[in-house]
Design a protein around this motif. Structure first.
Motif, mmCIF file in Angstrom:
data_model
loop_
_atom_site.group_PDB
_atom_site.id
_atom_site.type_symbol
_atom_site.label_atom_id
_atom_site.label_comp_id
_atom_site.label_asym_id
_atom_site.label_seq_id
_atom_site.Cartn_x
_atom_site.Cartn_y
_atom_site.Cartn_z
ATOM 1 N N LYS A 31 -24.277 -6.124 -2.356
ATOM 2 C CA LYS A 31 -25.533 -6.956 -1.882
ATOM 3 C C LYS A 31 -26.716 -6.798 -2.800
ATOM 4 O O LYS A 31 -27.552 -7.610 -3.127
ATOM 5 N N LEU A 32 -26.844 -5.574 -3.492
ATOM 6 C CA LEU A 32 -28.043 -5.687 -4.648
ATOM 7 C C LEU A 32 -27.609 -6.608 -5.668
ATOM 8 O O LEU A 32 -28.601 -7.219 -6.354
ATOM 9 N N ALA A 33 -26.320 -6.675 -6.006
ATOM 10 C CA ALA A 33 -26.067 -7.757 -7.078
ATOM 11 C C ALA A 33 -26.430 -9.086 -6.892
ATOM 12 O O ALA A 33 -27.034 -9.827 -7.541
ATOM 13 N N GLU A 34 -26.199 -9.569 -5.603
ATOM 14 C CA GLU A 34 -26.459 -10.708 -4.721
ATOM 15 C C GLU A 34 -27.915 -10.999 -4.915
ATOM 16 O O GLU A 34 -28.634 -12.002 -5.302
ATOM 17 N N LEU A 35 -28.950 -10.005 -4.356
ATOM 18 C CA LEU A 35 -30.045 -9.946 -4.417
ATOM 19 C C LEU A 35 -30.579 -10.206 -6.080
ATOM 20 O O LEU A 35 -31.756 -11.001 -6.052
ATOM 21 N N LYS A 36 -30.252 -9.457 -6.896
ATOM 22 C CA LYS A 36 -30.696 -9.661 -8.158
ATOM 23 C C LYS A 36 -30.467 -10.941 -8.635
ATOM 24 O O LYS A 36 -31.383 -11.647 -9.490
ATOM 25 N N LYS A 37 -29.206 -11.640 -8.464
ATOM 26 C CA LYS A 37 -28.834 -12.828 -8.925
ATOM 27 C C LYS A 37 -29.980 -13.923 -8.307
ATOM 28 O O LYS A 37 -30.048 -14.936 -8.784
ATOM 29 N N ALA A 38 -30.721 -13.677 -7.179
ATOM 30 C CA ALA A 38 -31.266 -14.403 -6.447
ATOM 31 C C ALA A 38 -32.708 -14.471 -6.751
ATOM 32 O O ALA A 38 -33.529 -15.070 -6.221
ATOM 33 N N GLY A 39 -32.929 -13.438 -7.534
ATOM 34 C CA GLY A 39 -34.231 -13.245 -8.491
ATOM 35 C C GLY A 39 -35.326 -12.420 -7.798
ATOM 36 O O GLY A 39 -36.350 -12.090 -8.335
ATOM 37 N N PHE A 40 -34.631 -11.456 -7.117
ATOM 38 C CA PHE A 40 -35.279 -10.232 -6.263
ATOM 39 C C PHE A 40 -35.336 -8.929 -7.673
ATOM 40 O O PHE A 40 -34.346 -9.100 -8.509
ATOM 41 N N SER A 41 -36.469 -8.375 -7.623
ATOM 42 C CA SER A 41 -36.539 -7.201 -8.403
ATOM 43 C C SER A 41 -35.639 -5.973 -7.769
ATOM 44 O O SER A 41 -36.122 -5.693 -6.654
ATOM 45 N N VAL A 42 -34.712 -5.458 -8.774
ATOM 46 C CA VAL A 42 -33.673 -4.521 -8.099
ATOM 47 C C VAL A 42 -33.647 -3.341 -9.120
ATOM 48 O O VAL A 42 -33.697 -3.650 -10.226
ATOM 49 N N LEU A 43 -33.793 -2.293 -8.662
ATOM 50 C CA LEU A 43 -33.530 -0.974 -9.639
ATOM 51 C C LEU A 43 -32.820 -0.006 -8.787
ATOM 52 O O LEU A 43 -32.924 0.254 -7.641
ATOM 53 N N ILE A 44 -31.708 0.574 -9.605
ATOM 54 C CA ILE A 44 -30.603 1.366 -8.950
ATOM 55 C C ILE A 44 -31.017 2.756 -9.948
ATOM 56 O O ILE A 44 -31.133 2.826 -11.099
ATOM 57 N N LEU A 45 -31.229 3.888 -9.008
ATOM 58 C CA LEU A 45 -31.525 5.260 -9.716
ATOM 59 C C LEU A 45 -30.284 6.093 -9.027
ATOM 60 O O LEU A 45 -30.207 6.549 -8.026
ATOM 61 N N GLU A 46 -29.726 6.210 -10.222
ATOM 62 C CA GLU A 46 -28.193 7.099 -9.966
ATOM 63 C C GLU A 46 -28.675 8.755 -10.162
ATOM 64 O O GLU A 46 -29.062 9.122 -11.217
ATOM 65 N N GLU B 176 -29.019 -0.918 6.047
ATOM 66 C CA GLU B 176 -28.135 -1.733 5.478
ATOM 67 C C GLU B 176 -28.866 -3.026 4.703
ATOM 68 O O GLU B 176 -29.952 -3.118 5.130
ATOM 69 N N LEU B 177 -28.309 -3.672 3.901
ATOM 70 C CA LEU B 177 -28.785 -4.697 3.276
ATOM 71 C C LEU B 177 -28.084 -6.060 3.487
ATOM 72 O O LEU B 177 -26.847 -6.033 3.886
ATOM 73 N N HIS B 178 -28.896 -7.352 3.681
ATOM 74 C CA HIS B 178 -28.496 -8.534 4.171
ATOM 75 C C HIS B 178 -28.261 -9.527 2.956
ATOM 76 O O HIS B 178 -28.891 -9.338 1.836
ATOM 77 N N ASP B 179 -28.150 -10.572 3.277
ATOM 78 C CA ASP B 179 -28.166 -11.791 2.277
ATOM 79 C C ASP B 179 -29.423 -12.121 1.885
ATOM 80 O O ASP B 179 -30.376 -11.843 2.451
ATOM 81 N N PRO B 180 -29.724 -12.574 0.478
ATOM 82 C CA PRO B 180 -31.097 -12.981 0.208
ATOM 83 C C PRO B 180 -32.020 -13.838 0.983
ATOM 84 O O PRO B 180 -33.101 -13.287 1.008
#
Length: 535
Positions: free
Chosen positions: A297-312, A268-272
């Motif tokens: 959570k990934l949207a929050e992480l991306k907004k906080a400046g983290f590098s995020v990649l979604i592979l569907e 599971e993911l947590h807050d940034p």
């Protein structure tokens, strides 16, 4: 080197893409999907031979066991086909649990070992061949290997061959992955046809920005070069088994020469605010699983400046596409990081240390004795002299104080490795995840869980050969009931003990921050004591 040259050099099998030290000899995996697709008619005949069994027991380790495990957990067994169980641990309780799952009166054993000399598949074979005394065994191995000779001597039902130019962790689309897929009843024509679509997308004439393999490799490598070397993997339910395979591929390929990408699997993911700046995030999402808390959570992480990649992934029959995409990506990342992504020098070091210990046991009947630095009740602590001096500077007097001293050595950019030589049971995993959660909450620290000895053939390479940023807690125990290996003086418990000790010795030689906790008696009680003692 210009990035525009990477994909063309890869498909030209040009070793100068990496270190020019023979990497071109390990690129047979690029051609596998096409060559395997040509064998579809042959595969359909092989597939029918598995229908007469109720269970399949796959005996392997590392690259020969992780892909079958992903296939089983993703597809399950088709109607009319046997259930498949994978054994890749020498823990006596794990061997016994695996055995209980099998219908020994109707089991086909797949003995899977590329070199044929790997310790674990050989002792598994010795144990189960002696137990069933039947010839319902097949082998998957490289031509000319020690396992091929053994299979011929024991008159196995069949021998399937790997490709010498394909390393173990790149072998998912070779017979090491295809034979278990056939046993599960997977539609192999559909599976390989879908895989070929990814091969085409990753081809040499595709623009880089449209090449999935290049883009993924560039993402993980550039993040690592910029200090975000903890590749955090989350997955939707339908792909929950895939991260374990990716862990091995990336860690064993990039974790060497003091460099590397450290995979961290999260449920599971947590807050940034819970994460350090050393994280990158990749979400493995099966389209049919729909949206989940991960997306938010990934949207929050991306907004906080983290590098995020979604592979569907569209469909589970696209799993072969993901195997190929990640193989290309890892080769690309190796080029960008300027290292050889096809060797595993520190895995070999652990194998050598274990072999020496088991040989010595055969001579004298016991493993080397050790003196604990702390002992109370059913818990003992061990470490080497240099770590002992650092841990005891403030004169710790109880278990909590030792753990506090150990984990206070974790700094920014470091990670923790929980290396558990225990049965990979849901009960043990639950407590280890609670320990992981406590450590991560305490200091934004990426924490990895590895069950031994399987992680030795996976993330263990990065732990020993990668950057010296790991702080390790090795957990061992006394077997409650051991199992004898036929034809040997040693037991499964002795082999597991030798593997843990060999691992410990190599980590010490690499000057890693390390501590071993040894549990005598109930593993459940001991693990809970460890959890409670960690602040």
């Amino acid at each position: 080197m210009k990035k525009t040259e990477i994909i063309k050099k890869l498909w030209n099998k040009d070793a100068s893409l990496w270190t020019n030290q023979g990497e071109d000899k390990w690129l047979g995996w690029l051609d596998l999907p096409k060559s395997q697709f040509k064998r579809v008619h042959e595969f359909s005949k092989i597939q029918n031979t598995f229908k007469k069994y109720r269970t399949i027991g796959l005996l392997g380790m590392g690259g020969s066991s992780l892909c079958p495990e992903v296939l089983e957990k993703t597809f399950g067994s088709s109607e009319g086909f046997p259930k498949l169980f994978v054994l890749d641990s020498t823990d006596p309780a794990q061997v016994r649990s695996f055995q209980r799952n099998l219908d020994l009166s109707s089991t086909c054993f797949i003995v899977s070992s590329k070199s044929g000399s790997t310790l674990e598949p050989n002792v598994f074979l010795e144990y189960f061949y002696d137990l069933v005394k039947e010839r319902n065994f097949v082998a998957v191995t490289d031509p000319g290997s020690a396992m091929e000779k053994k299979a011929e001597k024991l008159k196995f039902l069949d021998i399937f061959y790997g490709i010498p130019s394909v390393g173990g962790r790149y072998s998912a689309l070779s017979d090491f992955g295809i034979i278990p897929a056939l046993a599960l009843g997977i539609n192999i024509e559909k599976y390989l046809k879908n895989t070929l679509k990814m091969v085409e997308k990753c081809g040499p004439n595709v623009a880089l920005e449209s090449n999935p393999g290049f883009m993924l490799g560039d993402f993980i490598a550039e993040n690592a070069l910029n200090g975000r070397d903890k590749m955090t993997l989350v997955s939707s339910p339908g792909l929950r088994a895939l991260p374990a395979w990716i862990e091995q591929l990336v860690a064993e390929s990039t974790g060497k020469n003091g460099k590397g990408i450290i995979p961290v699997v999260e449920d599971e993911l947590h807050d940034p605010k819970s994460y350090g700046k050393d994280r990158q995030f990749i979400y493995l999402k099966l389209k049919s699983d729909g949206s989940s808390e991960h997306d938010k959570k990934l949207a929050e992480l991306k907004k906080a400046g983290f590098s995020v990649l979604i592979l569907e992934t569209e469909d589970i029959y696209d799993l072969g596409q993901e195997f190929f995409r990640w193989e290309v990506a890892t080769a690309v990342a190796g080029s960008i990081l300027e290292l050889n992504p096809f060797d595993q020098p520190d895995v070999e070091a652990s194998k050598v240390a274990t072999r020496q210990l088991t040989v010595e046991f055969e001579k004298v009947g016991y493993l080397p004795s050790e003196n604990p630095i702390f002992e109370k009740g059913n818990i003992k602590l061990f470490t080497n002299e240099s770590n002992k001096e650092l841990l005891e500077q403030n004169k710790p007097t109880d278990l909590s104080a030792y753990f506090k001293a150990h984990f206070e050595r974790v700094g920014p950019g470091d990670y923790v490795g929980l290396l558990a030589y225990l049965e990979m049971s849901s009960e043990n995993e639950k407590v280890l995840k609670e320990i992981k959660s406590k450590l991560e909450r305490a200091g934004q620290t990426a924490t990895c869980i590895g069950f031994g000895p399987r992680f030795l053939h996976s993330t263990g390479q990065a732990y020993k050969g990668g950057p010296n940023t790991g702080v390790f807690l090795q957990i061992t125990s006394e077997p409650q009931t051991d199992l004898q290996i036929p034809g040997q003086k040693y037991t499964f418990g002795v082999v597991e003990g030798a593997q843990a000790l060999g691992d410990f010795q190599v980590l010490a030689h690499r000057d890693r921050r390390m501590l071993r906790v040894h549990i005598v008696g109930s593993v459940k009680s001991g693990l809970e004591q460890v959890r409670d003692a960690i602040g």
